[in-house]
Design an enzyme around this catalytic site. Structure first.
Site, PDB file in Angstrom:
ATOM      1  N   GLU A   1      -6.784   6.659  -7.228  1.00  0.00           N
ATOM      2  CA  GLU A   1      -6.675   7.923  -6.180  1.00  0.00           C
ATOM      3  C   GLU A   1      -5.301   7.857  -5.442  1.00  0.00           C
ATOM      4  O   GLU A   1      -5.289   8.349  -4.473  1.00  0.00           O
ATOM      5  CB  GLU A   1      -7.708   7.893  -5.552  1.00  0.00           C
ATOM      6  CG  GLU A   1      -8.915   8.670  -6.265  1.00  0.00           C
ATOM      7  CD  GLU A   1      -9.133  10.103  -6.370  1.00  0.00           C
ATOM      8  OE1 GLU A   1      -8.002  10.861  -5.805  1.00  0.00           O
ATOM      9  OE2 GLU A   1      -9.956  10.546  -7.164  1.00  0.00           O
TER      10      GLU A   1
ATOM     11  N   ILE B   1      13.117 -12.165  -5.024  1.00  0.00           N
ATOM     12  CA  ILE B   1      11.518 -12.268  -5.472  1.00  0.00           C
ATOM     13  C   ILE B   1      11.366 -10.893  -5.556  1.00  0.00           C
ATOM     14  O   ILE B   1      10.646 -10.368  -6.569  1.00  0.00           O
ATOM     15  CB  ILE B   1      10.848 -12.725  -3.981  1.00  0.00           C
ATOM     16  CG1 ILE B   1      11.080 -14.147  -3.895  1.00  0.00           C
ATOM     17  CG2 ILE B   1       9.483 -11.939  -4.300  1.00  0.00           C
ATOM     18  CD1 ILE B   1      10.360 -14.577  -2.623  1.00  0.00           C
TER      19      ILE B   1
ATOM     20  N   GLY C   1      10.686  -6.281   2.047  1.00  0.00           N
ATOM     21  CA  GLY C   1      11.349  -4.916   2.171  1.00  0.00           C
ATOM     22  C   GLY C   1      10.932  -4.205   1.117  1.00  0.00           C
ATOM     23  O   GLY C   1      11.686  -3.664   0.387  1.00  0.00           O
TER      24      GLY C   1
ATOM     25  N   LYS D   1       3.062  16.943  -6.613  1.00  0.00           N
ATOM     26  CA  LYS D   1       1.720  16.796  -7.145  1.00  0.00           C
ATOM     27  C   LYS D   1       0.619  17.740  -6.485  1.00  0.00           C
ATOM     28  O   LYS D   1       0.570  17.754  -5.273  1.00  0.00           O
ATOM     29  CB  LYS D   1       1.500  15.311  -6.574  1.00  0.00           C
ATOM     30  CG  LYS D   1       0.120  14.855  -7.157  1.00  0.00           C
ATOM     31  CD  LYS D   1      -0.246  13.201  -6.989  1.00  0.00           C
ATOM     32  CE  LYS D   1      -1.546  12.773  -7.132  1.00  0.00           C
ATOM     33  NZ  LYS D   1      -1.659  11.550  -6.720  1.00  0.00           N
TER      34      LYS D   1
ATOM     35  N   GLU E   1       4.176   5.162  -7.232  1.00  0.00           N
ATOM     36  CA  GLU E   1       4.690   6.416  -7.587  1.00  0.00           C
ATOM     37  C   GLU E   1       4.205   7.644  -7.224  1.00  0.00           C
ATOM     38  O   GLU E   1       4.605   8.724  -7.126  1.00  0.00           O
ATOM     39  CB  GLU E   1       5.327   6.451  -8.998  1.00  0.00           C
ATOM     40  CG  GLU E   1       6.269   5.336  -9.403  1.00  0.00           C
ATOM     41  CD  GLU E   1       6.889   5.368 -10.673  1.00  0.00           C
ATOM     42  OE1 GLU E   1       6.266   5.826 -11.538  1.00  0.00           O
ATOM     43  OE2 GLU E   1       7.973   4.863 -10.569  1.00  0.00           O
TER      44      GLU E   1
HETATM   45  C1  LIG Z   1      -0.379  -1.347 -11.038  1.00  0.00           C
HETATM   46  C2  LIG Z   1      -0.004  -0.834  -9.457  1.00  0.00           C
HETATM   47  C3  LIG Z   1       0.107   0.652  -9.532  1.00  0.00           C
HETATM   48  C4  LIG Z   1       0.367   1.303  -8.084  1.00  0.00           C
HETATM   49  N1  LIG Z   1       0.508   2.460  -8.043  1.00  0.00           N
HETATM   50  C5  LIG Z   1       0.487   2.922  -6.989  1.00  0.00           C
HETATM   51  C6  LIG Z   1       0.440   4.502  -6.625  1.00  0.00           C
HETATM   52  O1  LIG Z   1       0.728   5.195  -7.509  1.00  0.00           O
HETATM   53  N2  LIG Z   1       0.524   4.927  -5.600  1.00  0.00           N
HETATM   54  C7  LIG Z   1       0.413   4.038  -4.288  1.00  0.00           C
HETATM   55  O2  LIG Z   1       0.366   4.590  -3.213  1.00  0.00           O
HETATM   56  N3  LIG Z   1       0.368   2.878  -4.455  1.00  0.00           N
HETATM   57  C8  LIG Z   1       0.518   2.276  -5.749  1.00  0.00           C
HETATM   58  N4  LIG Z   1       0.549   1.145  -5.694  1.00  0.00           N
HETATM   59  C9  LIG Z   1       0.574   0.231  -4.349  1.00  0.00           C
HETATM   60  C10 LIG Z   1       2.056   0.301  -4.156  1.00  0.00           C
HETATM   61  O3  LIG Z   1       2.906  -0.292  -5.007  1.00  0.00           O
HETATM   62  C11 LIG Z   1       2.324  -0.776  -2.990  1.00  0.00           C
HETATM   63  O4  LIG Z   1       1.257  -0.298  -1.891  1.00  0.00           O
HETATM   64  C12 LIG Z   1       3.498  -0.592  -2.429  1.00  0.00           C
HETATM   65  O5  LIG Z   1       4.475  -0.877  -3.501  1.00  0.00           O
HETATM   66  C13 LIG Z   1       3.919  -1.505  -1.237  1.00  0.00           C
HETATM   67  O6  LIG Z   1       4.133  -2.936  -1.563  1.00  0.00           O
HETATM   68  P1  LIG Z   1       4.516  -3.930  -0.472  1.00  0.00           P
HETATM   69  O7  LIG Z   1       5.642  -3.437  -0.004  1.00  0.00           O
HETATM   70  O8  LIG Z   1       3.355  -4.210   0.242  1.00  0.00           O
HETATM   71  O9  LIG Z   1       4.876  -5.166  -1.509  1.00  0.00           O
HETATM   72  P2  LIG Z   1       6.147  -5.469  -2.524  1.00  0.00           P
HETATM   73  O10 LIG Z   1       6.622  -4.303  -2.866  1.00  0.00           O
HETATM   74  O11 LIG Z   1       5.563  -6.481  -3.307  1.00  0.00           O
HETATM   75  O12 LIG Z   1       7.229  -6.066  -1.500  1.00  0.00           O
HETATM   76  C14 LIG Z   1       7.219  -7.571  -0.864  1.00  0.00           C
HETATM   77  C15 LIG Z   1       8.321  -7.974  -0.135  1.00  0.00           C
HETATM   78  O13 LIG Z   1       8.176  -9.250   0.491  1.00  0.00           O
HETATM   79  C16 LIG Z   1       9.389  -9.674   0.013  1.00  0.00           C
HETATM   80  N5  LIG Z   1       9.040 -11.333   0.124  1.00  0.00           N
HETATM   81  C17 LIG Z   1       7.977 -11.814  -0.652  1.00  0.00           C
HETATM   82  N6  LIG Z   1       7.878 -12.928  -0.281  1.00  0.00           N
HETATM   83  C18 LIG Z   1       9.143 -13.346   0.433  1.00  0.00           C
HETATM   84  C19 LIG Z   1       9.888 -14.603   0.860  1.00  0.00           C
HETATM   85  N7  LIG Z   1       9.207 -15.724   0.257  1.00  0.00           N
HETATM   86  N8  LIG Z   1      10.619 -14.577   1.307  1.00  0.00           N
HETATM   87  C20 LIG Z   1      11.409 -13.233   1.567  1.00  0.00           C
HETATM   88  N9  LIG Z   1      11.005 -11.926   1.353  1.00  0.00           N
HETATM   89  C21 LIG Z   1       9.762 -12.059   0.722  1.00  0.00           C
HETATM   90  C22 LIG Z   1       9.710  -9.177  -1.215  1.00  0.00           C
HETATM   91  O14 LIG Z   1      11.166  -9.518  -1.468  1.00  0.00           O
HETATM   92  C23 LIG Z   1       9.676  -7.764  -1.052  1.00  0.00           C
HETATM   93  O15 LIG Z   1      10.792  -7.135  -0.486  1.00  0.00           O
HETATM   94  C24 LIG Z   1       0.424   0.314  -6.820  1.00  0.00           C
HETATM   95  C25 LIG Z   1       0.386  -0.946  -7.090  1.00  0.00           C
HETATM   96  C26 LIG Z   1      -0.018  -1.675  -8.283  1.00  0.00           C
HETATM   97  C27 LIG Z   1      -0.103  -3.072  -8.285  1.00  0.00           C
END
Ligand SMILES: Cc1cc2nc3c(=O)[nH]c(=O)nc-3n(C[C@H](O)[C@H](O)[C@H](O)COP(=O)(O)OP(=O)(O)OC[C@H]3O[C@@H](n4cnc5c(N)ncnc54)[C@H](O)[C@@H]3O)c2cc1C
Length: 506
Positions: free
Chosen positions: A347, A43, A14, A79, A50
Site C-alpha cells: 500500500e 554502502i 542519506g 497516481k 517509488e
Molecule cells: C522491495 C521494496 C520496495 C519498496 N517500495 C516502496 C514504495 O513503493 N513506496 C514506499 O513508500 N516505500 C517503499 N519501500 C520503502 C522505501 O524504499 C524506504 O522507506 C525508503 O527508501 C527509505 O529508506 P531509508 O532511507 O530508511 O534506507 P536506505 O535507503 O537503505 O538508506 C540508508 C542510508 O544509510 C547509509 N548508511 C548505512 N550504513 C552506513 C554506515 N555504516 N556509514 C555511513 N552511512 C551508512 C547508506 O549509505 C544510506 O545513505 C520499499 C522497500 C523495499 C525493500
C-alpha cells in the site's frame, strides 16, 4: 531554570529517510540548529520506493517543493490508486482508489445505499462510483479544480510515482541550500556517554577515516541495519513474519510502454505479488515473495515473464524482515525509515511512515532533558501507525479465496491480530468500518479492499432503507453519470505531464 537546548543534530544515512528528515528539519528549524547528514557512497541506499500516497503532497508543500519542478526532476508520474489483480481470486481485478466513493447523502454513507441497491440488483459495480478508478481505466489525470464547487473534479485525490534516488537527490540539493552539512564516509561505530548527564546516550559516531562526529540528537536513517537504534542501543525488533510471510524482493526496471497509466498495479502470484510503477522514462517492477514457498529462480522467472517492456537490468535481490523496532526513539536516537521497521510496499506506506515520524519528531522536539514522557508518546504514536497499517496489509493476504497454492491457503486460514478481526467482523455484520484515532487508512480504503476481495456484508445500515427505493436508484445513477462526464472532461495522463512537467530527456 530552563533546560538547555540541543545544538547539533546528526542524521545517520542519506537515503529517502535521511534527506526527507534533513529537508523538513532545515525548513522548520530555520538555521538555529546545526544539521549534518552522514552517508556512505560505498554502502549506498536501498534504491527502491517509488510509489506514494496522497499525504506526501503535504510534506512537499511544507518543505516548499514546486510540484511541476519536482515531477520533472524525478521523472515522476501521477497516481490515483492501486489496482489489485488476482488478489481475491485469480482473475479478480479491483482498485483501491484515492479519494471518495460516490457522494454522501444526509443520513448514512454512500456505500450503505450502494449495499442496499446491490442486494436488489439495482447497483453497478462499486468502482463505477469512484472517480479515481474510472479515470484510471481511461488513463486520465488532472489535479483537483477547486473552482468547480462540489463536482468530483474538485476532489480528485492523488499521489506520485517517482525515481526514489532522484527524489533523495532533489531533497539533498534543497537541504544543502538551507544550510544542511553533508559528510561522506563509512561509520564504523558509535560512542556513548559515561557518567554525568544522560548516561548511555550516543555522544558521537566514528568514521572509517577516524573522524569523530559529535551530536546531541541522532536520527538513525541507516536503513535495515539500524546502525544506532539496534547495533548500538540494542532496542530489539518485533517480528511480524507470521502474518506477513514475504521476506524477499527482486526489483527490475523495464522499458516504458504506452499508455502511461496513472496508477500502481499489484498482481498477486503464487507466493507473493508483483508491483508495476510507471515513471516517465521507465516502469519500475518488483516481485515480493516468500522464500519459504518459492525459490529465487522461480521468483525471478515469474517477474521477468510478467514485464510489459524489455528489462533494463538484471533483477536485483533485496531481503527484509517485516516488523517494527520495539522502540523507535530510545535515549537520544530516533529511528526514521527502514531503521524503524518495515512493511512491504503493498500500500506504498513506507515513505509516509518517514513523513509521519519526522512530523512527530517536530511535534515532540526535545531539549537536552529528553523527556521520558514525550519519548513514550512518540513511541506510542509510531507503534499505533505501524500496527494499523500492518493490519491493512494483512487484510489483503487474509481475505482471499484462492486455492492454487499453500501460500494463499495458509494466509486465508491464519489467525489475524484482534484489531483486524474486529474490523472484519464489523464489516461482515452491517458493512460498517470504524476509523480509530485518525489511523492512516480511512473507511473508504478498507471498504474498497474488503469489497474488492469479495467480503459481502450480511446486512446494511437500517437507515439506508429510509429513502424510497426508486429515489435511491436514481441518486446512484446520477452519481455514476456525473463521474463518467467528469472523466470525459479530464485530460489524458501523458498529455497532462507533457504539458506541465515533462522530464528532460538525456
Ligand atoms: C522491495 C521494496 C520496495 C519498496 N517500495 C516502496 C514504495 O513503493 N513506496 C514506499 O513508500 N516505500 C517503499 N519501500 C520503502 C522505501 O524504499 C524506504 O522507506 C525508503 O527508501 C527509505 O529508506 P531509508 O532511507 O530508511 O534506507 P536506505 O535507503 O537503505 O538508506 C540508508 C542510508 O544509510 C547509509 N548508511 C548505512 N550504513 C552506513 C554506515 N555504516 N556509514 C555511513 N552511512 C551508512 C547508506 O549509505 C544510506 O545513505 C520499499 C522497500 C523495499 C525493500
Amino acid at each position: 531554570m530552563s533546560t538547555p537546548l540541543i545544538q547539533d543534530i546528526v542524521i545517520v544515512g542519506g537515503g529517502t529517510a535521511g534527506w526527507m528528515a534533513a529537508a523538513a528539519l532545515s525548513t522548520v528549524l530555520r538555521g538555529r540548529y546545526r544539521i549534518r547528514v552522514v552517508e556512505s557512497d560505498e554502502i549506498g541506499t536501498v534504491g527502491v520506493g517509488e510509489a506514494t500516497i496522497p499525504m506526501i503532497q503535504r510534506f512537499n508543500r511544507v518543505v516548499g517543493i514546486d510540484e511541476n519542478e519536482f515531477m520533472r526532476e524525478t521523472n515522476g508520474s501521477f497516481k490515483l490508486g492501486i489496482e489489485f489483480v488476482n488478489w481475491g481470486r485469480v482473475g479478480d481485478r479491483y482498485m483501491h482508489g484515492f479519494g471518495k466513493l460516490g457522494q454522501d447523502l444526509w443520513t448514512v454513507q454512500f456505500e450503505q445505499y450502494w449495499q442496499r441497491m446491490r442486494k436488489l440488483g439495482r447497483a453497478q459495480p462499486l468502482e463505477q462510483y469512484s472517480i479515481a478508478r474510472m479515470a484510471s481505466l481511461a488513463n486520465k489525470f488532472m489535479p483537483p479544480r477547486t473552482d468547480l464547487g462540489n463536482s468530483p473534479l474538485s476532489e480528485i485525490a492523488y499521489a506520485y510515482h517517482f525515481d526514489a534516488s532522484l527524489y533523495a537527490r532533489y531533497l539533498r540539493k534543497l537541504s544543502e541550500a538551507r544550510g544542511v552539512l553533508r559528510t561522506e564516509g563509512k561509520i564504523t561505530h558509535a560512542t556513548r556517554r559515561g557518567e554525568g548527564a544522560n548516561p548511555g546516550h550516543v555522544d558521537a559516531i566514528v568514521l572509517e577515516s577516524g573522524e569523530r562526529i559529535a551530536g546531541d540528537l541522532f536520527i538513525d536513517c541507516s536503513g535495515f541495519r539500524g546502525l544506532l537504534i539496534e547495533q548500538t542501543l540494542q532496542t530489539g525488533f518485533e517480528d511480524w513474519t507470521h502474518w506477513l510471510p514475504c521476506d524477499r524482493a527482486l526489483a527490475v526496471p523495464c522499458e516504458s510502454v504506452a499508455p502511461l497509466t496513472p496508477y500502481t498495479r499489484s498482481t498477486a502470484h503464487r507466493a507473493g505479488w508483483q508491483w508495476r510503477i510507471p515513471l516517465q522514462h521507465r516502469i519500475g517492477n518488483g516481485h515480493v515473495y516468500s522464500s519459504a514457498h518459492i525459490s529465487d529462480d522461480e521468483a525471478a522467472a515469474t517477474l521477468l515473464a510478467n514485464l510489459d517492456g524489455k528489462p533494463l537490468a538484471d533483477p536485483r535481490p533485496i531481503r527484509f524482515k517485516t516488523g517494527m523496532r520495539k522502540l523507535a526513539w530510545k535515549e537520544n536516537v530516533v529511528a526514521v525509515g527502514l531503521s524503524s521497521g518495515f512493511l512491504e510496499p503493498l500500500e506504498s506506506t513506507s515513505i509516509h511512515l518517514i513523513q509521519s515520524a519526522v512530523q512527530q519528531l517536530i511535534d515532540f522536539f526535545p531539549d537536552r532533558g529528553f523527556s521520558a514522557t514525550d519519548i513514550a508518546e512518540f513511541n506510542r504514536h509510531s507503534r499505533f501507525h505501524y500496527e494499523r497499517i500492518r493490519d491493512f496489509v494483512i487484510l489483503h493476504y487474509h481475505l482471499n479465496q484462492r486455492d492454487d497454492s499453500t501460500f494463499w491457503r495458509d494466509c486465508a486460514h491464519m489467525s489475524v491480530p484482534d484489531s483486524l478481526q474486529e474490523k472484519l467482523d464489523l464489516y461482515r455484520s452491517h458493512g460498517r468500518v470504524v476509523r480509530r484515532d485518525n489511523e492512516l487508512f480511512a473507511e473508504v480504503g478498507w471498504i474498497q479492499v474488503m469489497e474488492g476481495q469479495n467480503l459481502v456484508p450480511q446486512r446494511h445500515h437500517p437507515l439506508a432503507e429510509l429513502q424510497d427505493e426508486q429515489a435511491t436508484h436514481e441518486y446512484l445513477e446520477g452519481v455514476r453519470q456525473v463521474i463518467a462526464k467528469c472523466v470525459d472532461f479530464m485530460p489524458d495522463h501523458a498529455a497532462y505531464i507533457a504539458q506541465h512537467c515533462a522530464a528532460k530527456r538525456m
